[in-house]
Design a protein around this motif. Structure first.
Motif, PDB file in Angstrom:
ATOM      1  N   SER A  94      -0.844   0.530 -16.477  1.00 56.58           N
ATOM      2  CA  SER A  94      -0.035   0.513 -15.258  1.00 56.58           C
ATOM      3  C   SER A  94      -0.517   1.562 -14.268  1.00 56.58           C
ATOM      4  CB  SER A  94       1.439   0.747 -15.608  1.00 56.58           C
ATOM      5  OG  SER A  94       1.897  -0.243 -16.503  1.00 56.58           O
ATOM      6  N   THR A  95      -0.861   2.738 -14.779  1.00 59.88           N
ATOM      7  CA  THR A  95      -1.368   3.805 -13.906  1.00 59.88           C
ATOM      8  C   THR A  95      -2.695   3.408 -13.279  1.00 59.88           C
ATOM      9  OG1 THR A  95      -0.260   5.470 -15.271  1.00 59.88           O
ATOM     10  CG2 THR A  95      -2.041   6.225 -13.807  1.00 59.88           C
TER      11      THR A  95
ATOM     12  N   LEU B 293      -4.003   2.227  -4.672  1.00 64.16           N
ATOM     13  CA  LEU B 293      -4.114   3.296  -3.684  1.00 64.16           C
ATOM     14  C   LEU B 293      -5.526   3.362  -3.101  1.00 64.16           C
ATOM     15  CD1 LEU B 293      -2.034   6.119  -5.414  1.00 64.16           C
ATOM     16  CD2 LEU B 293      -1.365   4.668  -3.470  1.00 64.16           C
ATOM     17  N   VAL B 294      -6.537   3.175  -3.953  1.00 63.77           N
ATOM     18  CA  VAL B 294      -7.918   3.173  -3.471  1.00 63.77           C
ATOM     19  C   VAL B 294      -8.136   2.009  -2.493  1.00 63.77           C
ATOM     20  CG1 VAL B 294     -10.328   2.880  -4.148  1.00 63.77           C
ATOM     21  CG2 VAL B 294      -8.823   4.349  -5.499  1.00 63.77           C
ATOM     22  N   ILE B 295      -7.607   0.846  -2.853  1.00 59.61           N
ATOM     23  CA  ILE B 295      -7.749  -0.330  -1.987  1.00 59.61           C
ATOM     24  C   ILE B 295      -7.056  -0.083  -0.651  1.00 59.61           C
ATOM     25  CG2 ILE B 295      -7.056  -2.739  -1.715  1.00 59.61           C
ATOM     26  CD1 ILE B 295      -7.456  -2.945  -4.815  1.00 59.61           C
TER      27      ILE B 295
ATOM     28  N   GLU C 129       2.581  -4.674   7.346  1.00 56.46           N
ATOM     29  CA  GLU C 129       2.445  -5.742   6.358  1.00 56.46           C
ATOM     30  C   GLU C 129       2.436  -5.184   4.937  1.00 56.46           C
ATOM     31  OE1 GLU C 129       2.465  -8.992   6.835  1.00 56.46           O
ATOM     32  OE2 GLU C 129       2.771  -8.703   8.987  1.00 56.46           O
ATOM     33  N   VAL C 130       1.794  -4.026   4.737  1.00 59.55           N
ATOM     34  CA  VAL C 130       1.799  -3.422   3.404  1.00 59.55           C
ATOM     35  C   VAL C 130       3.212  -3.031   3.008  1.00 59.55           C
ATOM     36  CG1 VAL C 130       1.045  -1.411   2.068  1.00 59.55           C
ATOM     37  CG2 VAL C 130      -0.594  -2.677   3.462  1.00 59.55           C
TER      38      VAL C 130
ATOM     39  N   ALA D 229     -11.639  -3.814   0.221  1.00 56.84           N
ATOM     40  CA  ALA D 229     -10.482  -3.651   1.108  1.00 56.84           C
ATOM     41  C   ALA D 229      -9.694  -4.946   1.244  1.00 56.84           C
ATOM     42  CB  ALA D 229     -10.940  -3.166   2.482  1.00 56.84           C
ATOM     43  N   SER D 230     -10.381  -6.095   1.106  1.00 63.80           N
ATOM     44  CA  SER D 230      -9.678  -7.371   1.245  1.00 63.80           C
ATOM     45  C   SER D 230      -8.672  -7.604   0.129  1.00 63.80           C
ATOM     46  CB  SER D 230     -10.682  -8.522   1.294  1.00 63.80           C
ATOM     47  OG  SER D 230     -11.419  -8.608   0.090  1.00 63.80           O
ATOM     48  N   LEU D 231      -8.765  -6.846  -0.964  1.00 65.47           N
ATOM     49  CA  LEU D 231      -7.789  -6.979  -2.046  1.00 65.47           C
ATOM     50  C   LEU D 231      -6.392  -6.533  -1.629  1.00 65.47           C
ATOM     51  CD1 LEU D 231      -9.962  -5.821  -5.072  1.00 65.47           C
ATOM     52  CD2 LEU D 231      -8.915  -8.075  -4.776  1.00 65.47           C
TER      53      LEU D 231
END
Length: 973
Positions: free
Chosen positions: A466-467, A474-476, A504-505, A324-326
């Protein structure tokens, strides 16, 4: 003048068995002239880098503020009680820097300015190595501003120096990989603004990590040119890291650099194993040279680490960073802030300094380009480079970010005792290199001559990459949203966190969209001709470094503290009292009084500190009531009466014990009479009759309490029957709690028992009347008096200072020696309180003591040396209550003498009767072998460089003469 930029690098046309042509940093790839101007892009990139560097540091460059988190000192006494209370703390994650790194560096710098290279710091935890070991990076060249500039200016200029240095070295490394100047400049910006280089500012970690690109640059030069002097450059680069002060970063770098060297050596010289192995041997020699270069610190470091307490540093297989920190790679503040004034604060299981994974939108998009277009990247990169960078990055990401099974690395050396997340230091060089390669791919964009089928396969591959990146994002994001529910957050807190994350995102996605648009536009316009499209392409490409710098500043400006100069280690009344009275003894701070380690630059000896502690000294400290050293690097005593009066502190020469005014005053409590009604504090004096040595008067506030500013105070003044002031106390009104006792410490123990006193109260900054329990129309007063505990309260404000009346001198004479071979029994005896100051406990029998006293005159008591003149009426022992076992040596009248373990964690020297001079001083291990090895290595490196330059000049002259001679022959013909 336009420069040339190649369509494909030299390696694209080289036959498979041919070695690569060495590339110089200043070479531009050959090829047809391009209509766009790389010099313009280089200029924009350099300006963006300068903008980032200056914007990151800001006002500390001209002394308007200080780049240090010393505003957090005000959370403790005496700072908070001296006018600093309520200052907003800008960053609460940089504790180590102001209680260890910066004050100890200032101590060394001040000693150096006085002409002394201090090997030892005697002012924390009984004494620790200082300049003799690399822990603080004091021999690192990037520490230079501390030695040239005023203390308050130095941190800002260290940051500038390390930023510029790592940017330049990244640039040179990427130029060695045949990238153009614009891409190399961008790579330097991405690495300099990376998460590790920002989050660990003011630690030695970033001064160590700044040398990472230098190591890879030196290795690449060695691969390409295979010269002895290039192996010497490896020594200098790795030596800079070893001197940097954080060995884990160096180890993580070498774990990555070693396979890089092997890949490059065998790829550069296919079918030529001897040449490839020669390159590897040269690198090994360079590594050995680096160890030799820093041997003057490495040997003492090895000795120290064999003698210190190390506990609780073992890494477990589940200790990784959350994926998640990514999310912070493009949205640095998505998971919270660094200051209580800007909630929500960080809420991942691993703190912000360890977790931040910032790359920046521009860098991330260019990484995708580099990974998605391997055929384009391999066209100009040296052989094996692209494959190594992508594979190494993938492995490190898997190891660092909670990949299943990656915990096996915790059984490897270095990983077993260092958090794996710190490997981000070298990972971000891989990221910077790939980002620069992505820009180079965009700038070299050409219409490929491949068949339609090949072109379609490449497009499908690029689309797939790229995909995959998009899906991973999206997972992150999903995982980041999940962590908003961790901990004990209620629904309101979770909603606040979710708003923070989404906002922020969104900002990060905007940066990402601009970066994608710039890359697409630069790529698309590259296939079109005409001056208009040329300008479009240059403008789009120039957007990327500007975008990278601008977004990086959104991380660095809020994160790095820029504090008022008045908060930079202020000297308070408590500091001045200790400096005037402590002499050669030491004090002990507590959790609320005297920030540990922050006073070493004032040369105040403290028992507390934030350092590795000598193992036997630590075992002695464990004899103090309550558990000490739960962290092997953190010694800070609790404000408890049994701790303050511990016999172990007597043996350690702790003359003063410092607590906060907010801590309960030690002593016998006498309750106030009951049955009165509340009165307003300050409307009239309160009377009392002393029943013993007075340490505190106590009131009990009643509600409702008035509004109070953070720096508001309540003052209590004690006066005798004649109206003369006897003592004064001052407390922060913000500490008032309804119904709870509120102590006013007073230094009034010398007032005779039975004295009639009055107490006059006043308030400042309190909005409204303050009420307290009363009796007969006066404030009802409880009192605290001395309890025969061997303490005397000598200062009440801004911190409470107790003199420890039974403390033995730190440097003392023992006329009687007791032998106790068992370590546990020795510590028990030290803690028992049965030992006299003139007794010493030895591990083994030594020369007999004759029971007679001695007069001592301390002639020198500095960082590295203690010299004492002894006039002994009989044989005995000179005891020094410092943690110097195994680090110091002793002489008596210039003759070597045994420095014996004493009182378990201290030392003693046997001294015969008569007049003698005893010297106890720091001694480098193995008769300073490390120093001699380092000196010889410096000479060897200078000789290698000089000989190499002379040889090059002779070769150049010879070749020039040969060419001229050949021209003369042809002309004569």
């Amino acid at each position: 003048m336009t420069t040339q930029h190649s369509v494909a690098g030299p390696s694209a046309s080289a036959p498979p068995s041919a070695p690569e042509r060495p590339a110089a940093e200043g070479d531009e790839p050959a090829g047809r002239r391009r209509w766009w101007r790389p010099d313009l892009l280089t200029t924009v990139g350099v300006l963006a880098f300068v903008l980032f560097t200056l914007g990151t540091v800001g006002s500390p460059l001209w002394g308007g503020s200080v780049l240090a988190p010393t505003d957090e000192l005000q959370l403790r006494s005496p700072y908070q009680d001296t006018g600093f209370a309520g200052i907003p703390v800008q960053n609460t994650y940089m504790d180590d820097t102001y209680n260890a790194v910066i004050p100890d560096t200032i101590l060394f710098a001040n000693e150096l300015k006085e002409g002394h290279v201090a090997a030892w710091n005697p002012y924390v935890v009984g004494g620790v190595p200082l300049g003799s070991i690399p822990t603080l990076g004091l021999a690192n060249p990037l520490t230079l501003p501390y030695y040239l500039l005023p203390d308050a200016l130095a941190p800002g200029y260290v940051k500038v120096l390390e930023t510029v240095f790592c940017g330049i070295m990244t640039f040179l490394f990427l130029r060695r990989l045949r990238l153009g100047r614009p891409a190399a400049v961008l790579g330097g910006l991405v690495f300099a603004s990376s998460a590790f280089m920002i989050m660990w500012t003011n630690w030695p970690h970033t001064r160590t990590a700044a040398f990472i690109p230098a190591v890879f640059w030196a290795l690449e030069r060695l691969v390409q040119q295979r010269r002895v002097r290039d192996a010497a450059l490896v020594s200098l680069a790795v030596g800079g890291m070893l001197a940097g002060g954080f060995p884990a970063v160096t180890a993580f770098t070498l774990f990555t650099a070693a396979p890089y060297l092997l890949v490059r050596a065998f790829a550069a010289y296919p079918g030529q194993a001897r040449r490839a192995l020669g390159v590897v041997a040269g690198a090994a020699a360079g590594l050995a040279g680096a160890v030799a270069l820093v041997a003057f610190q490495l040997l003492p470091f090895a000795r120290q680490m064999s003698q210190v307490l190390i506990a609780g540093r073992e890494q477990q297989s589940d200790e990784h960073l959350s994926a998640a920190s990514l999310i912070t790679s493009i949205a640095p503040w998505a998971l919270g802030s660094v200051a209580p004034s800007r909630p929500p604060e960080w809420y991942l299981p691993v703190n912000l300094v360890e977790s931040m994974s910032y790359v920046g939108a521009a860098g991330l998009v260019l990484i995708v380009v580099a990974v998605a277009a391997p055929w384009a990247a391999r066209a100009f990169l040296p052989r094996g480079t692209w494959s190594f960078l992508v594979l190494a990055l993938g492995i490190w990401v898997a190891v660092i970010y909670t990949a299943p099974g990656a915990g096996v690395v915790h059984h490897l050396p270095v990983f077993s005792t260092n958090f794996v997340g710190r490997a981000r230091s070298v990972v971000w060089l891989l990221i910077a290199a790939l980002a620069a390669i992505g820009l180079e791919v965009v700038l070299r964009r050409r219409e490929a001559g491949a068949v339609a089928g090949g072109r379609r396969r490449r497009l499908w591959y690029a689309a797939g990459v790229s995909t995959a990146f998009g899906a991973a994002g999206l997972v992150i994001l999903f995982q980041a949203r999940q962590v908003t529910t961790v901990g004990r957050a209620d629904a309101v807190q979770q909603a606040e966190r979710m708003r923070q994350l989404d906002g922020e995102v969104l900002v990060g996605v905007i940066f990402l969209a601009v970066a994608v648009a710039a890359v697409v536009l630069a790529w698309w316009s590259g296939g079109r001709r005409g001056p208009l499209w040329g300008r479009v392409r240059v403008g789009a490409a120039a957007t990327l470094p500007v975008l990278a710098a601008a977004q990086a500043l959104t991380l660095t400006v809020p994160y790095l503290p820029r504090v008022d100069k008045d908060t930079f280690f202020p000297v308070t009344q408590t500091h001045r009292y200790l400096m005037e009275h402590i002499g050669h003894d030491r004090f002990s701070g507590t959790w609320g009084g005297m920030q540990i380690g922050a006073d070493s630059q004032l040369r105040l000896r403290a028992l507390s500190g934030h350092q590795f502690v000598n193992r036997r000294f630590a075992e002695l400290v464990q004899g103090i009531p309550t558990k000490q050293l739960e962290s092997s690097t953190w010694l800070d005593l609790p404000a408890r009466a049994d701790v303050a009066s511990s016999p172990v502190l007597d043996r350690l020469g702790v003359r003063y014990f410092v607590t906060s005014p907010s801590d309960r005053v030690f002593g016998r409590r006498t309750p106030a009479p009951k049955g009165g009604t509340p009165v307003v504090v300050g409307e009239g004096p309160a009377s009392l009759t002393t029943e013993g040595p007075l340490r505190a008067v106590v009131i009990r506030p009643v509600g409702p309490l008035p509004a109070r500013a953070p720096d508001s105070v309540v003052v209590a003044v004690l006066k005798d029957s004649g109206g003369r002031e006897v003592a004064r106390s001052q407390r922060l009104a913000a500490r008032l709690v309804e119904g709870q006792p509120f102590d006013f410490p007073v230094a009034a123990e010398d007032v005779p028992a039975g004295s009639e006193l009055t107490v006059e109260f006043s308030t400042s900054g309190v909005d409204g009347p303050l009420r307290a329990e009363g009796i007969d129309g006066e404030v009802a007063l409880e009192t605290t008096t001395a309890a025969g505990d061997g303490l005397k309260l000598v200062q009440a404000f801004p911190a409470v200072v107790y003199e420890r009346l039974d403390a033995a001198p730190r440097i003392r004479w023992a006329s009687e020696a007791i032998v106790e071979p068992d370590g546990v029994a020795r510590v028990d005896r030290e803690a028992s309180g049965t030992l006299r100051p003139d007794q010493v406990v030895l591990d083994t029998p030594g020369p007999p003591a004759q029971g007679a006293g001695a007069d001592l005159r301390i002639d020198e008591d500095g960082t590295d040396r203690i010299e004492v003149s002894v006039s002994a009426r009989g044989a005995g022992y000179l005891v020094v209550a410092d943690a110097v076992q195994g680090q110091f040596t002793a002489t008596v009248d210039g003759t070597p003498a045994e420095l014996r373990p004493a009182d378990h964690g201290l030392v003693a020297v046997a001294v015969p009767a008569g007049e003698h001079v005893v010297r106890v001083e720091y001694a480098a291990p193995y008769a300073n072998l490390g120093g001699w090895v380092s000196m010889l290595m410096v000479i060897a490196i200078v000789m290698v460089v000089v000989v190499g330059r002379v040889r090059d000049r002779r070769r150049s002259t010879s070749e020039g003469f040969g060419a001229a001679r050949q021209s003369q022959i042809v002309t004569s013909r």
